[in-house]
Design a protein around this motif. Structure first.
Motif, PDB file in Angstrom:
ATOM      1  N   MET A 142       0.694  -1.582   0.264  1.00 59.21           N
ATOM      2  CA  MET A 142       0.347   0.305   0.092  1.00 59.21           C
ATOM      3  C   MET A 142       0.857   1.192  -0.365  1.00 59.21           C
ATOM      4  SD  MET A 142      -2.978  -1.413   2.862  1.00 59.21           S
ATOM      5  CE  MET A 142      -3.527   0.501   3.117  1.00 59.21           C
ATOM      6  N   GLN A 143       2.310   1.325   0.601  1.00 58.63           N
ATOM      7  CA  GLN A 143       2.775   2.635   0.637  1.00 58.63           C
ATOM      8  C   GLN A 143       3.932   2.595  -0.580  1.00 58.63           C
ATOM      9  OE1 GLN A 143       4.497   1.675   5.304  1.00 58.63           O
ATOM     10  NE2 GLN A 143       3.639   4.081   4.804  1.00 58.63           N
ATOM     11  N   THR A 144       4.364   1.478  -0.756  1.00 62.64           N
ATOM     12  CA  THR A 144       5.233   1.866  -2.702  1.00 62.64           C
ATOM     13  C   THR A 144       4.587   1.802  -3.427  1.00 62.64           C
ATOM     14  OG1 THR A 144       5.225  -0.773  -1.866  1.00 62.64           O
ATOM     15  CG2 THR A 144       6.759   0.610  -0.252  1.00 62.64           C
ATOM     16  N   MET A 145       3.600   0.648  -3.809  1.00 63.17           N
ATOM     17  CA  MET A 145       2.373   1.094  -4.740  1.00 63.17           C
ATOM     18  C   MET A 145       2.239   2.807  -5.710  1.00 63.17           C
ATOM     19  SD  MET A 145       1.193  -0.685  -7.075  1.00 63.17           S
ATOM     20  CE  MET A 145       0.698  -3.236  -6.528  1.00 63.17           C
ATOM     21  N   PRO A 146       2.070   2.578  -6.248  1.00 65.37           N
ATOM     22  CA  PRO A 146       2.778   4.204  -7.299  1.00 65.37           C
ATOM     23  C   PRO A 146       0.876   4.758  -6.927  1.00 65.37           C
ATOM     24  CG  PRO A 146       3.996   2.663  -8.224  1.00 65.37           C
ATOM     25  CD  PRO A 146       3.609   2.028  -7.753  1.00 65.37           C
ATOM     26  N   SER A 147       0.752   6.006  -6.662  1.00 62.22           N
ATOM     27  CA  SER A 147      -0.737   6.268  -6.334  1.00 62.22           C
ATOM     28  C   SER A 147      -1.640   5.727  -7.167  1.00 62.22           C
ATOM     29  CB  SER A 147      -0.838   7.143  -5.659  1.00 62.22           C
ATOM     30  OG  SER A 147       0.086   8.547  -6.697  1.00 62.22           O
ATOM     31  N   PHE A 148      -0.589   6.580  -8.537  1.00 61.60           N
ATOM     32  CA  PHE A 148      -1.764   6.377  -9.482  1.00 61.60           C
ATOM     33  C   PHE A 148      -2.318   4.852  -9.837  1.00 61.60           C
ATOM     34  CE2 PHE A 148       1.289   9.959 -10.334  1.00 61.60           C
ATOM     35  CZ  PHE A 148       0.077  10.880 -10.929  1.00 61.60           C
ATOM     36  N   VAL A 149      -1.894   3.971  -9.486  1.00 59.78           N
ATOM     37  CA  VAL A 149      -2.300   2.607  -9.620  1.00 59.78           C
ATOM     38  C   VAL A 149      -3.113   2.256  -8.982  1.00 59.78           C
ATOM     39  CG1 VAL A 149      -1.682   0.002  -9.743  1.00 59.78           C
ATOM     40  CG2 VAL A 149       0.007   1.881 -10.187  1.00 59.78           C
ATOM     41  N   TYR A 150      -3.326   2.859  -8.166  1.00 62.19           N
ATOM     42  CA  TYR A 150      -4.803   2.425  -7.044  1.00 62.19           C
ATOM     43  C   TYR A 150      -6.043   3.004  -8.104  1.00 62.19           C
ATOM     44  CZ  TYR A 150      -1.719   2.643  -2.737  1.00 62.19           C
ATOM     45  OH  TYR A 150      -0.578   2.272  -3.073  1.00 62.19           O
ATOM     46  N   LEU A 151      -5.642   4.417  -8.864  1.00 63.86           N
ATOM     47  CA  LEU A 151      -7.347   5.068  -9.344  1.00 63.86           C
ATOM     48  C   LEU A 151      -7.493   4.021 -10.580  1.00 63.86           C
ATOM     49  CD1 LEU A 151      -5.846   8.640 -10.537  1.00 63.86           C
ATOM     50  CD2 LEU A 151      -6.504   8.013  -8.304  1.00 63.86           C
ATOM     51  N   ILE A 152      -6.936   2.911 -11.028  1.00 64.45           N
ATOM     52  CA  ILE A 152      -7.331   2.001 -12.899  1.00 64.45           C
ATOM     53  C   ILE A 152      -8.309   1.258 -11.514  1.00 64.45           C
ATOM     54  CG2 ILE A 152      -6.849   0.160 -13.480  1.00 64.45           C
ATOM     55  CD1 ILE A 152      -4.008   1.167 -13.855  1.00 64.45           C
ATOM     56  N   PRO A 153      -8.540   0.426 -10.428  1.00 64.34           N
ATOM     57  CA  PRO A 153      -9.107  -0.758 -10.464  1.00 64.34           C
ATOM     58  C   PRO A 153     -11.006   0.251  -9.449  1.00 64.34           C
ATOM     59  CG  PRO A 153      -7.674  -0.978  -8.373  1.00 64.34           C
ATOM     60  CD  PRO A 153      -6.912   0.063  -9.740  1.00 64.34           C
ATOM     61  N   VAL A 154      -9.920   1.213  -8.853  1.00 63.41           N
ATOM     62  CA  VAL A 154     -11.579   2.281  -8.064  1.00 63.41           C
ATOM     63  C   VAL A 154     -12.327   2.994  -9.903  1.00 63.41           C
ATOM     64  CG1 VAL A 154     -11.677   3.730  -6.419  1.00 63.41           C
ATOM     65  CG2 VAL A 154      -9.974   2.349  -6.635  1.00 63.41           C
ATOM     66  N   VAL A 155     -11.917   3.133 -10.536  1.00 63.63           N
ATOM     67  CA  VAL A 155     -12.245   4.342 -11.343  1.00 63.63           C
ATOM     68  C   VAL A 155     -13.687   2.668 -12.097  1.00 63.63           C
ATOM     69  CG1 VAL A 155     -11.985   4.949 -13.975  1.00 63.63           C
ATOM     70  CG2 VAL A 155     -10.924   5.577 -11.696  1.00 63.63           C
ATOM     71  N   MET A 156     -12.662   1.593 -12.361  1.00 63.26           N
ATOM     72  CA  MET A 156     -13.568   0.350 -12.934  1.00 63.26           C
ATOM     73  C   MET A 156     -14.232   0.221 -12.386  1.00 63.26           C
ATOM     74  SD  MET A 156      -9.836  -1.810 -14.667  1.00 63.26           S
ATOM     75  CE  MET A 156     -11.428  -2.751 -15.329  1.00 63.26           C
ATOM     76  N   LEU A 157     -14.540   0.344 -11.116  1.00 60.12           N
ATOM     77  CA  LEU A 157     -15.561  -0.017 -10.284  1.00 60.12           C
ATOM     78  C   LEU A 157     -15.878   0.951 -10.420  1.00 60.12           C
ATOM     79  CD1 LEU A 157     -14.144  -2.589  -7.285  1.00 60.12           C
ATOM     80  CD2 LEU A 157     -16.168  -2.884  -9.093  1.00 60.12           C
ATOM     81  N   LEU A 158     -16.364   2.277  -9.460  1.00 58.84           N
ATOM     82  CA  LEU A 158     -17.496   3.110  -9.419  1.00 58.84           C
ATOM     83  C   LEU A 158     -17.292   4.818 -10.526  1.00 58.84           C
ATOM     84  CD1 LEU A 158     -16.237   3.122  -5.757  1.00 58.84           C
ATOM     85  CD2 LEU A 158     -18.296   2.315  -6.292  1.00 58.84           C
ATOM     86  N   GLY A 159     -16.339   4.592 -11.364  1.00 59.24           N
ATOM     87  CA  GLY A 159     -16.261   5.372 -12.687  1.00 59.24           C
ATOM     88  C   GLY A 159     -15.703   6.851 -11.637  1.00 59.24           C
ATOM     89  N   ILE A 160     -15.722   7.577 -12.556  1.00 57.69           N
ATOM     90  CA  ILE A 160     -14.994   9.355 -12.088  1.00 57.69           C
ATOM     91  C   ILE A 160     -15.982   9.423 -11.218  1.00 57.69           C
ATOM     92  CG2 ILE A 160     -14.482  11.333 -13.055  1.00 57.69           C
ATOM     93  CD1 ILE A 160     -12.924   9.331 -13.857  1.00 57.69           C
ATOM     94  N   GLY A 161     -15.115  10.346 -10.281  1.00 58.60           N
ATOM     95  CA  GLY A 161     -16.105  11.240  -8.730  1.00 58.60           C
ATOM     96  C   GLY A 161     -15.050  11.361  -7.695  1.00 58.60           C
ATOM     97  N   LYS A 162     -16.063  11.310  -6.870  1.00 57.37           N
ATOM     98  CA  LYS A 162     -15.603  11.707  -5.367  1.00 57.37           C
ATOM     99  C   LYS A 162     -15.743  10.632  -4.985  1.00 57.37           C
ATOM    100  CE  LYS A 162     -18.653  15.978  -4.482  1.00 57.37           C
ATOM    101  NZ  LYS A 162     -17.638  17.271  -4.647  1.00 57.37           N
ATOM    102  N   VAL A 163     -16.115   9.830  -4.570  1.00 59.07           N
ATOM    103  CA  VAL A 163     -15.271   8.654  -3.863  1.00 59.07           C
ATOM    104  C   VAL A 163     -14.504   7.879  -4.317  1.00 59.07           C
ATOM    105  CG1 VAL A 163     -17.020   6.200  -3.068  1.00 59.07           C
ATOM    106  CG2 VAL A 163     -18.219   8.146  -2.891  1.00 59.07           C
ATOM    107  N   PRO A 164     -14.263   7.265  -5.534  1.00 53.52           N
ATOM    108  CA  PRO A 164     -13.156   7.376  -6.208  1.00 53.52           C
ATOM    109  C   PRO A 164     -11.987   7.965  -5.674  1.00 53.52           C
ATOM    110  CG  PRO A 164     -14.540   7.318  -7.626  1.00 53.52           C
ATOM    111  CD  PRO A 164     -15.692   8.069  -7.040  1.00 53.52           C
TER     112      PRO A 164
END
Length: 295
Positions: A142-164
């Motif tokens: 969680m601490q070493t993974m590039p932060s941009f990588v977190y966005l991929i599965p979150v956006v695929m699940l929840l789309g664009i917006g506040k919660v993702p």
């Protein structure tokens, strides 16, 4: 299998098939359960919108007085209060008040979520060696993974917006509070725990009346680091539609607007300094209070 410098390398076709299988499986999961996941996070979205509207619509003098009061209650330092007031007045003067309040709402909610998740997990790690063995590699990722990588599965699940954006911030910001809660509880003096056992204290009584109070300064240091980590994700979260100070910075990067980027960057730094100095001062006050009690 082919070999490169003596090491086996997966065949390109096999690797491509594996990647496609994983991506296809995640897309299928998203199509099947995406709506359910969105419904699960609706209360969180409502709470975030409530906090954001509260900060944005409340008259700025009221917000300024409330923040100054909270800074004083935490730090008992008029110098720190004056610095916070000057920083917020400067932010408002340069037309960044609304974006700052949106960012502040995101940080407040992300910190509350991180604390609500992190302290129980930290306690579990302190109590269980097996849980610690499982959690430590997860926290490392969680601490070493590039932060941009977190966005991929979150956006695929929840789309664009506040919660993702909020979820991505929490994933990045939660590890410090988990680690330091675990550390603080494990560092509690064993003699104190033995004394509590001698008085017949239960496990939960020891936790609530001995371990957590003694570990509180360390836990506060974890909260401080969590806030700083959340602020560092502001610009990244703006890439998926999170409003606040990150979006002007992103716009400045895309269009090479130097002044816009610098001003909003300084606003983020100003908020970070207020949070950092206030939480550190509160932690020091707690430490002095505990030392006075045991003197």
């Amino acid at each position: 299998m082919s070999f490169f410098d003596g090491f086996p390398v997966m065949d390109a076709d096999t690797l491509t098939a594996l990647k496609k299988a994983i991506d296809g499986g995640f897309r299928a999961f998203t199509r099947e359960f995406g709506a359910t996941v969105e419904d699960f996070f609706l209360p969180l979205r409502s709470f975030l919108i409530f906090v954001e509207r509260l900060l944005v619509t409340t008259p700025w003098p009221v917000v300024l007085v409330v923040i100054a009061g909270l800074v004083y209650l935490a730090s008992r330092s008029w110098r720190l209060v004056a610095g916070a007031v000057v920083a917020l007045l400067a932010i408002g003067y340069f037309g960044m008040w609304e974006d700052t309040m949106r960012t502040l709402a995101m940080i407040v909610v992300a910190t509350l979520m991180s604390v609500a998740i992190g302290i129980p997990l930290g306690i579990l790690m302190a109590w269980s060696a097996k849980a610690r063995a499982v959690m430590l590699p997860v926290l490392d990722v969680m601490q070493t993974m590039p932060s941009f990588v977190y966005l991929i599965p979150v956006v695929m699940l929840l789309g664009i917006g506040k919660v993702p954006g909020l979820i991505a911030v929490v994933i990045y910001a939660a590890p410090p509070i988990i680690r330091l809660t675990n550390l603080g509880i494990r560092l509690v003096d064993k003699d104190v725990l033995e004394a509590a056992d001698a008085f017949g204290a239960s496990t939960w009584q020891k936790l609530g009346k001995v371990q957590l109070p003694l570990a509180l300064p360390t836990i506060m240091a974890g909260i401080n680091q969590t806030i700083m980590a959340a602020l560092s994700m502001v610009v990244v979260a703006s890439m998926i539609g999170v409003q606040g100070l990150g979006q002007p910075v992103l716009k400045a990067i895309a269009n090479q607007y130097f002044t816009l980027g610098v001003f909003n960057g300084f606003a983020i730094v100003g908020i970070a300094i207020i949070f950092d100095r206030t939480s550190q001062a509160f932690g020091r006050r707690l430490q002095k209070h505990r030392e006075a009690e045991h003197a």
